[in-house]
Design an enzyme around this catalytic site. Structure first.
Site, PDB file in Angstrom:
ATOM      1  N   HIS A   1       0.847  -1.188   0.000  1.00 15.91           N
ATOM      2  CA  HIS A   1       0.000   0.000   0.000  1.00 15.91           C
ATOM      3  C   HIS A   1       0.880   1.234   0.000  1.00 15.91           C
ATOM      4  O   HIS A   1       1.937   1.244   0.637  1.00 15.91           O
ATOM      5  CB  HIS A   1      -0.928   0.018   1.232  1.00 15.91           C
ATOM      6  CG  HIS A   1      -2.065   0.949   1.059  1.00 15.91           C
ATOM      7  ND1 HIS A   1      -1.973   2.288   1.368  1.00 15.91           N
ATOM      8  CD2 HIS A   1      -3.307   0.752   0.559  1.00 15.91           C
ATOM      9  CE1 HIS A   1      -3.121   2.863   1.082  1.00 15.91           C
ATOM     10  NE2 HIS A   1      -3.946   1.959   0.590  1.00 15.91           N
TER      11      HIS A   1
ATOM     12  N   ASP B   1      -7.866  -5.555   0.009  1.00 12.35           N
ATOM     13  CA  ASP B   1      -8.351  -6.286  -1.162  1.00 12.35           C
ATOM     14  C   ASP B   1      -7.999  -7.763  -1.123  1.00 12.35           C
ATOM     15  O   ASP B   1      -8.600  -8.569  -1.826  1.00 12.35           O
ATOM     16  CB  ASP B   1      -7.785  -5.659  -2.441  1.00 12.35           C
ATOM     17  CG  ASP B   1      -8.406  -4.305  -2.695  1.00 12.35           C
ATOM     18  OD1 ASP B   1      -9.589  -4.152  -2.379  1.00 12.35           O
ATOM     19  OD2 ASP B   1      -7.704  -3.419  -3.186  1.00 12.35           O
TER      20      ASP B   1
HETATM   21  N1  CMC Z   1       4.349  -7.498  -4.988  1.00 14.34           N
HETATM   22  C1  CMC Z   1       5.673  -7.461  -5.131  1.00 14.34           C
HETATM   23  N2  CMC Z   1       6.442  -6.363  -4.957  1.00 14.34           N
HETATM   24  C2  CMC Z   1       5.814  -5.222  -4.623  1.00 14.34           C
HETATM   25  C3  CMC Z   1       4.417  -5.164  -4.446  1.00 14.34           C
HETATM   26  C4  CMC Z   1       3.673  -6.355  -4.642  1.00 14.34           C
HETATM   27  N3  CMC Z   1       2.340  -6.361  -4.481  1.00 14.34           N
HETATM   28  N4  CMC Z   1       4.054  -3.913  -4.121  1.00 14.34           N
HETATM   29  C5  CMC Z   1       5.176  -3.195  -4.091  1.00 14.34           C
HETATM   30  N5  CMC Z   1       6.264  -3.979  -4.389  1.00 14.34           N
HETATM   31  C6  CMC Z   1       7.658  -3.589  -4.365  1.00 14.34           C
HETATM   32  C7  CMC Z   1       8.039  -2.765  -5.590  1.00 14.34           C
HETATM   33  O1  CMC Z   1       8.515  -3.570  -6.633  1.00 14.34           O
HETATM   34  C8  CMC Z   1       9.115  -1.873  -5.000  1.00 14.34           C
HETATM   35  O2  CMC Z   1      10.295  -2.622  -4.871  1.00 14.34           O
HETATM   36  P1  CMC Z   1      11.744  -1.897  -5.065  1.00 14.34           P
HETATM   37  O3  CMC Z   1      11.834  -0.866  -3.983  1.00 14.34           O
HETATM   38  O4  CMC Z   1      12.734  -3.012  -4.917  1.00 14.34           O
HETATM   39  O5  CMC Z   1      11.730  -1.314  -6.442  1.00 14.34           O
HETATM   40  C9  CMC Z   1       8.625  -1.570  -3.591  1.00 14.34           C
HETATM   41  O6  CMC Z   1       7.836  -2.722  -3.250  1.00 14.34           O
HETATM   42  C10 CMC Z   1       7.782  -0.297  -3.475  1.00 14.34           C
HETATM   43  O7  CMC Z   1       6.742  -0.381  -4.422  1.00 14.34           O
HETATM   44  P2  CMC Z   1       6.089   0.879  -5.151  1.00 14.34           P
HETATM   45  O8  CMC Z   1       5.461   0.434  -6.445  1.00 14.34           O
HETATM   46  O9  CMC Z   1       7.068   2.007  -5.210  1.00 14.34           O
HETATM   47  O10 CMC Z   1       4.965   1.258  -4.111  1.00 14.34           O
HETATM   48  P3  CMC Z   1       3.720   2.186  -4.379  1.00 14.34           P
HETATM   49  O11 CMC Z   1       3.435   2.863  -3.100  1.00 14.34           O
HETATM   50  O12 CMC Z   1       3.921   3.056  -5.573  1.00 14.34           O
HETATM   51  O13 CMC Z   1       2.554   1.148  -4.768  1.00 14.34           O
HETATM   52  C11 CMC Z   1       0.729  -0.326  -4.652  1.00 14.34           C
HETATM   53  C12 CMC Z   1       1.559   0.752  -3.917  1.00 14.34           C
HETATM   54  C13 CMC Z   1      -0.525  -0.639  -3.819  1.00 14.34           C
HETATM   55  C14 CMC Z   1       0.259   0.219  -6.024  1.00 14.34           C
HETATM   56  C15 CMC Z   1       1.613  -1.588  -4.833  1.00 14.34           C
HETATM   57  O14 CMC Z   1       2.030  -2.098  -3.575  1.00 14.34           O
HETATM   58  C16 CMC Z   1       0.910  -2.682  -5.643  1.00 14.34           C
HETATM   59  O15 CMC Z   1       0.962  -2.646  -6.881  1.00 14.34           O
HETATM   60  N6  CMC Z   1       0.227  -3.663  -4.947  1.00 14.34           N
HETATM   61  C17 CMC Z   1      -0.537  -4.676  -5.633  1.00 14.34           C
HETATM   62  C18 CMC Z   1      -1.893  -4.108  -6.047  1.00 14.34           C
HETATM   63  C19 CMC Z   1      -2.814  -3.935  -4.854  1.00 14.34           C
HETATM   64  O16 CMC Z   1      -2.980  -4.834  -4.040  1.00 14.34           O
HETATM   65  N7  CMC Z   1      -3.491  -2.749  -4.810  1.00 14.34           N
HETATM   66  C20 CMC Z   1      -4.497  -2.460  -3.783  1.00 14.34           C
HETATM   67  C21 CMC Z   1      -4.102  -1.373  -2.821  1.00 14.34           C
HETATM   68  S1  CMC Z   1      -5.193  -1.226  -1.426  1.00 14.34           S
HETATM   69  C22 CMC Z   1      -6.747  -0.775  -2.033  1.00 14.34           C
HETATM   70  C23 CMC Z   1      -6.804   0.393  -2.984  1.00 14.34           C
HETATM   71  O17 CMC Z   1      -6.049   1.372  -2.853  1.00 14.34           O
HETATM   72  O18 CMC Z   1      -7.616   0.355  -3.874  1.00 14.34           O
END
Ligand code: CMC
Length: 429
Positions: free
Chosen positions: A306, A364
């Protein structure tokens, strides 16, 4: 309230900017005069360090794993309140007294039917259309049916539009489901509460009423409550941006629905359950965990991570408890998908990759498991999220429209394209 000034030094010039404090949470540097003073913009793709508005609706402390609606913690609201009371709280700022609540519930309940002609809209869609495509279209089309609530300068019309959307979203979503399975639309029933009525419209048929188990209606109500608002997330910011141009409220909420659909946002509940099914058995988990860690593979564990929560998602905690109750009731607590979910959760909570990056199961991850057990197909999950979040979108939209400082949202950019060049005739290229 101004505390102190932030100083920015560029070359030999020093510029000062006020620091504004909220009631709780990080203060902000007020850079509204930055461009006028310096000729520079700030650069913050993804808004990771930018507060786009001030708001008194929802507060999140990502480090503590805390979510407050108007100051009240989400776990207390999920346990002791119910969705329509939470709607009142989000919309008007305080918990209602008994007569206020009764009046509000009556008002919402009396608006649950949709204009009869709107049923024909559904028949323009293919039967296999995704419910989110239908919901997005039907919500946008409300502006064509409810002309008496599109004038955003009239507080009375804003209020009616708000009530209509909260009241009709379950009907819109349920009809999208009924259409997809070829069953007739089921009209809302005013003797049922909000969650019961939604289950009734989804699962009753003209020949047989659906018997609503109180554990399932409570779980449904909790899903609505937990998703009701989440401060300035992507879809809410989309609603605010659309509304900043004075677009009508139905158009703004349709924009929010469209944004929510993406798998990085509301679409994650559908993606998470599809992923669990794709993994199939516990033996396959290591392969998928390895893929999630591989930077050359775009695969992510859906339902994990998140942007704001970095200790745990408080909604996920409540949802986990609900999942247990529902799965026991439905007698499915040991099916293969759930075994994969449990094992995946365990591995991810122990694996250094996920621990270091603070990637916990989010709301989720569990909501899909509950909705599946209740009997919804995965394609309905995000539509249910949209109907729950509608009240939050509306509360945020109303707050913005009522804000005297409202301006059209218009971000700037760091341009890195071609500089000026003359047009070249086609035979000279
Ligand atoms: N699986 C594997 N690696 C992950 C994941 C994941 N689900 N989420 C983040 N990472 C890694 C990412 O690769 C990065 O690694 P590094 O620092 O080595 O490059 C690090 O964690 C930080 O990730 P980020 O993409 O910079 O984080 P963000 O804050 O931009 O993204 C997120 C947040 C929710 C979009 C992301 O965690 C994600 O894509 N999760 C899966 C989709 C999901 O479950 N979304 C629902 C969120 S809660 C409800 C809502 O908001 O609707």
């Amino acid at each position: 309230m101004t505390k102190q000034k932030a100083k920015l030094t560029i070359g030999d010039k020093v510029f000062e900017f006020p620091i504004l404090d909220g009631t709780v949470g990080p203060s902000v540097i007020d850079i509204r005069s930055l461009y006028a003073q310096t000729g520079l913009f700030t650069y913050d793709p993804g808004f990771t360090s930018t507060a786009a508005c001030d708001s008194s609706i929802t507060y999140i402390d990502g480090d503590k794993g805390e979510l407050l609606y108007r100051g009240y913690p989400i776990d207390q609201l999920a346990d002791d309140s119910h969705f329509l009371e939470v709607c009142f709280l989000l919309l008007y700022g305080n918990l209602p007294n008994a007569s206020e609540l009764e009046e509000f519930e009556t008002r919402v309940t009396r608006h649950t039917m949709m204009h009869e002609q709107m049923h024909q809209l559904y028949h323009g869609f293919r039967r296999d259309a995704h419910p989110m495509a239908i919901v997005c279209g039907v919500v946008g089309a409300m502006a064509a049916f409810y002309h008496d609530s599109t004038d955003i300068s009239d507080p009375e019309q804003r209020e009616i539009a708000s009530i209509r959307m909260i009241a009709k979203m379950p009907t819109i979503a349920a009809n999208a489901y009924k259409y997809s399975i070829g069953q007739p639309f089921v009209y809302p029933r005013n003797d049922l509460n909000y969650a019961e009525n939604f289950l009734h419209m989804c699962f009753s048929v003209p020949t047989e009423d659906y018997k609503i188990d109180p554990i399932l209606s409570k779980a449904m109500d909790r899903i609505f409550t937990l998703h009701a608002d989440h401060e300035q997330n992507a879809s809410t910011s989309t609603v605010r941006l659309a509304g900043s141009s004075d677009a009508n409220p139905f158009a703004c909420i349709a924009a929010g629905v469209a944004c929510l659909w993406g798998p990085a946002h509301g679409g994650a509940n559908e993606a998470a359950l599809n992923m669990l099914r794709e993994i199939g058995t516990v033996d396959n988990i290591p392969e998928y965990v390895a893929r999630a860690k591989d930077k050359n593979d775009p695969f992510r564990l859906m339902g994990f991570g998140h942007r704001v929560y970095k200790s745990y998602d408080p909604r996920a905690k409540v949802m986990q408890e609900s999942a247990k109750e529902v799965l026991e009731l439905m007698g499915v607590s040991n099916n293969p998908t759930l075994q994969v979910a449990r094992e995946l959760e365990k591995i991810a909570l122990e694996d250094p990759y996920f621990v270091e990056r603070k990637l916990y199961p989010n709301v989720d991850f569990y909501s899909g498991i509950i909705l599946n057990a209740i009997g919804f197909p995965t394609s309905m999950f995000t539509a249910i999220f949209a109907l729950s979040r509608t009240v939050g979108w509306i509360a945020q939209w109303k707050e913005m429209i009522g804000d005297k400082q409202k301006k059209i949202g218009r971000p700037r950019q760091l341009y890195d394209g071609s500089t000026y060049r003359d047009y070249v005739a086609i035979d000279k290229r």
